[in-house]
Design an enzyme around this catalytic site. Sequence first.
Site, PDB file in Angstrom:
ATOM      1  NE  ARG A  63      47.361  31.091  30.705  1.00 44.05           N
ATOM      2  CZ  ARG A  63      46.599  31.442  31.755  1.00 44.05           C
ATOM      3  NH1 ARG A  63      46.327  30.572  32.713  1.00 44.05           N
ATOM      4  NH2 ARG A  63      46.097  32.667  31.842  1.00 44.05           N
ATOM      5  NE  ARG A 102      35.621  35.356  40.025  1.00 39.58           N
ATOM      6  CZ  ARG A 102      36.767  34.685  40.001  1.00 39.58           C
ATOM      7  NH1 ARG A 102      36.789  33.397  40.265  1.00 39.58           N
ATOM      8  NH2 ARG A 102      37.889  35.305  39.728  1.00 39.58           N
ATOM      9  CG  ASP A 127      45.399  34.324  42.358  1.00 35.48           C
ATOM     10  OD1 ASP A 127      44.455  35.126  42.339  1.00 35.48           O
ATOM     11  OD2 ASP A 127      45.694  33.604  41.380  1.00 35.48           O
TER      12      ASP A 127
HETATM   13  C1  S3P Z   1      44.586  33.605  36.332  1.00 34.20           C
HETATM   14  C2  S3P Z   1      44.576  34.989  36.319  1.00 34.20           C
HETATM   15  C3  S3P Z   1      44.187  35.790  37.482  1.00 34.20           C
HETATM   16  C4  S3P Z   1      44.251  34.973  38.760  1.00 34.20           C
HETATM   17  C5  S3P Z   1      43.574  33.651  38.614  1.00 34.20           C
HETATM   18  C6  S3P Z   1      44.262  32.826  37.540  1.00 34.20           C
HETATM   19  C7  S3P Z   1      44.962  32.891  35.100  1.00 34.20           C
HETATM   20  O1  S3P Z   1      42.845  36.231  37.312  1.00 34.20           O
HETATM   21  O2  S3P Z   1      43.689  35.705  39.825  1.00 34.20           O
HETATM   22  O3  S3P Z   1      43.601  32.928  39.822  1.00 34.20           O
HETATM   23  O4  S3P Z   1      45.271  31.682  35.164  1.00 34.20           O
HETATM   24  O5  S3P Z   1      44.964  33.522  34.037  1.00 34.20           O
HETATM   25  P1  S3P Z   1      42.467  37.533  36.438  1.00 34.20           P
HETATM   26  O6  S3P Z   1      42.777  37.240  35.012  1.00 34.20           O
HETATM   27  O7  S3P Z   1      40.999  37.746  36.671  1.00 34.20           O
HETATM   28  O8  S3P Z   1      43.293  38.652  36.974  1.00 34.20           O
END
Ligand code: S3P
Length: 448
Positions: free
Chosen positions: A41, A140, A334
């Site tokens: 971000r 995915r 995670d």
């Molecule tokens: C993340 C959100 C999660 C997480 C990923 C990182 C992020 O995924 O599992 O490792 O940085 O926004 P999802 O948005 O698919 O839940």
Amino acid sequence: MAEQSVGLRPSSRRAETRIIKPCAGLTGEIVLPGDKSISHRAAILNSLSEGKAEIDNFAPGGDCLSTVRCLKSLGVNIGRKGSRESRTLLVSGTGKDGLREASNVLDARNSATTMRLLGGLLASQPFLSIITGDASLRNRPMGRLIEPLRLMGADIRGRGRDSFAPLVIKGTELHGIDFTLPVPSAQIKSAILLAGLFAHGKTVLHQTVPSRDHTERMLKQMGASLESQGSSISLLPLSSPLIPLSLHIPGDISSAAYFLVLGAIHSNATISVKDCGINPTRTGIIDILLAMGARLKMDNEHLEAGEPLADIVVQSSDLRGIEVGGDIIPRLIDEIPVLAVAGCIARGKTVIRNAGELRVKESDRIATVAGELSRLGAKIEPLPDGMVIYGGSLLSGTEVDSHFDHRLAMTLAVAALVAKGETTIKDAQAAQVSYPAFWQTLQQILNY
Ligand code: S3P
């Protein structure tokens, strides 16, 4: 690395096999890599700002480098400060309208955060973008990204009837939406917010279950008109450019989790992690370890650039099994692979439910975690949305496989350190995606 003095050794540079032997004790202080989610971000939002930012402790793994490479291809002046090893990233934002069409396909490699966040951003930019990834990422789900962006007016298509990458995005004018997120995904939430920055009118998002809120926090710090009220977020399009945000990225709690679990399950351990991010949308692992009886303490809590941090110390503990499910799941999604190892060693049964999202991560983490830990002698029953782990297992070393999933590679290392005998982890190089220094850091705290 001399095999006799350490428990780990790579067998080749590319496909890396690590051999791990149990150790007598674990002591030391871990300096964590920067948080991966916050790093993505910080790179993206600073690229859209007007001015220069210095991002210190930028996550060193392959995923965040994918974001940096894609931003470079889109015309952003972004790169490390000084040497190739530097942890500081310099970004010169292009301003609100400064991105340009990439001359080639963008490659997010293994990083869904790169693909989904950039997907949201590029939907509003006046040029064509094609974004792809490695075999895992191309498998995915992307329908969850395409559908809300189309509601905003986006022209975005994907392979397999708009379900998968590669994605083809013909940037166009967007309008804000009022949308309830069907999955508690911070990637989708962030993608819609990035699109909303450049849309006409207000974007309002409702979350049925909250997910990590780093995008919201950072956008506020950078001057965007964003308000969070309960589980809803409303965002106005940018009327002036974002203000650059120089920051120190907190240590990654998802990387800390391996050491927190290892310290708690090993019979002779004291491990501390410094400057770890403790954003409440990420601390499910701490809540669950405490509820399992972990001897874990937090100290030196402070804020940096709107994100809370602390030092954490964990000691050998007598864990008991627990039921994990409901709203806590996105707060530890995670960390579930390594939590499963805690469940194997704890007394009694651990049940993980409502975590069907694990099936669409870098690997099908319900199948791969249950399969690989079972090879080590764990008793685990996979469920459609989680797993049942029968604790008190005596694990025994054998050959296991990361399935090219970084979190599985590191989870298996934690399990191997409390197993009897030697464990061989195939394709251990997968850890590079989020934590390239994992094996060296582990080696520094092992006592034989
Ligand atoms: C993340 C959100 C999660 C997480 C990923 C990182 C992020 O995924 O599992 O490792 O940085 O926004 P999802 O948005 O698919 O839940």
